[in-house]
Write an enzyme that holds these catalytic residues in place. Structure first.
Site, short mmCIF file in Angstrom:
data_model
loop_
_atom_site.label_atom_id
_atom_site.label_comp_id
_atom_site.label_asym_id
_atom_site.label_seq_id
_atom_site.Cartn_x
_atom_site.Cartn_y
_atom_site.Cartn_z
N ARG A 65 4.66 0.50 -9.41
CA ARG A 65 3.77 -0.31 -10.27
C ARG A 65 3.24 0.46 -11.47
NH1 ARG A 65 3.20 -2.38 -5.16
NH2 ARG A 65 1.62 -0.84 -4.63
N GLU A 103 -1.88 6.34 1.98
CA GLU A 103 -2.83 5.58 2.81
C GLU A 103 -2.06 4.98 3.99
OE1 GLU A 103 -4.69 2.37 0.69
OE2 GLU A 103 -6.10 1.95 2.31
P1 AMP Z 1 -2.87 6.88 -2.64
O1 AMP Z 1 -1.75 7.88 -2.71
O2 AMP Z 1 -3.46 6.76 -1.28
O3 AMP Z 1 -3.89 7.09 -3.72
O4 AMP Z 1 -2.19 5.45 -2.88
C1 AMP Z 1 -1.89 5.03 -4.16
C2 AMP Z 1 -0.56 4.35 -4.22
O5 AMP Z 1 -0.35 3.46 -3.13
C3 AMP Z 1 -0.47 3.52 -5.47
O6 AMP Z 1 0.83 3.72 -6.03
C4 AMP Z 1 -0.67 2.10 -5.00
O7 AMP Z 1 0.28 1.26 -5.60
C5 AMP Z 1 -0.48 2.11 -3.51
N1 AMP Z 1 -1.64 1.59 -2.76
C6 AMP Z 1 -2.38 2.28 -1.86
N2 AMP Z 1 -3.33 1.54 -1.31
C7 AMP Z 1 -3.22 0.33 -1.89
C8 AMP Z 1 -3.95 -0.91 -1.77
N3 AMP Z 1 -4.98 -1.02 -0.92
N4 AMP Z 1 -3.58 -1.94 -2.54
C9 AMP Z 1 -2.53 -1.83 -3.40
N5 AMP Z 1 -1.81 -0.72 -3.55
C10 AMP Z 1 -2.13 0.36 -2.81
#
Ligand code: AMP
Length: 195
Positions: free
Chosen positions: A80, A117
């Site tokens: 995205r 996550e």
């Molecule tokens: P993080 O590495 O945990 O900061 O996760 C960020 C990445 O995971 C981004 O590329 C987001 O597109 C996706 N992502 C993680 N959690 C969510 C969420 N709750 N809603 C949408 N996208 C998420």
């Protein structure tokens, strides 16, 4: 106030947004519970992007913030981040560099693995995509735990580029990813809306 007025305000192009503007944008984002796993509330940005005023507004806000930092390259993280970063690079007349999932880039790559996550992943970039003369801004749609952006930052550092900031459309403040991405070098982190 109507979305037209909110999007049209001159002051609207600077961060932080007013409470009214933030509420308007948040209202265009759809929460999808238990996707892609039970317990995750997925922030579905397709509803925001389909709204021409909201999408144009967030691209303008992100672009103006990036412009003020004088980058030489905008890096987007698959998938995205690819919707936002090239549009910002185009507005600033600087190059766009894709950071991709493994096995997608055809030339020699540098890679970093990290925790999400929900799960684990690896990202790659072409070894010659940036160099030590570059001032890089990393763009992704959403900052959650910060693992993805931190990995992208480490990827840029492996190639000796200077990461001047990381920017997001949405930040999930309660997951405290910001501190991880800022790190000890206090890299600037900015987001259009916060939950
Ligand atoms: P993080 O590495 O945990 O900061 O996760 C960020 C990445 O995971 C981004 O590329 C987001 O597109 C996706 N992502 C993680 N959690 C969510 C969420 N709750 N809603 C949408 N996208 C998420």
């Amino acid at each position: 106030m109507t979305s037209q007025k909110l999007a049209g305000q001159q002051s609207s192009l600077t961060l932080p947004l007013s409470a009214e503007q933030s509420d308007w944008l948040k209202g265009t984002i759809r929460d999808v519970p238990d996707f892609p796993k039970k317990g995750i509330v997925f922030k579905d940005l397709t509803t925001m992007m389909k709204d021409p005023r909201a999408f144009s507004f967030v691209l303008n806000v992100l672009s103006e913030k990036c412009r003020s930092l004088k980058p030489t390259v905008i890096v987007g993280i698959e998938a995205r981040g690819f919707i936002l970063a090239p549009a910002i690079a185009h507005q600033l007349d600087v190059g766009f560099v894709p950071v991709r999932k493994p096995g997608k880039l055809p030339w020699h790559t540098e890679k970093v693995s990290y925790d999400l996550e929900y799960g684990q992943d690896t990202i790659e970039v072409h070894k010659d995509a940036v160099n030590k003369t570059d001032r890089v801004i990393i763009i992704d749609d959403l900052l959650a735990t910060g693992g993805t952006a931190l990995a992208a930052k480490q990827l840029m550092e492996k190639l000796e580029a200077q990461v001047i900031a990381c920017g997001f459309l949405v930040e999930l403040d309660f997951l405290a990813g910001r501190a991880r991405v800022e790190g000890s070098d206090k890299t600037e982190v900015f987001s259009v809306v916060h939950f």
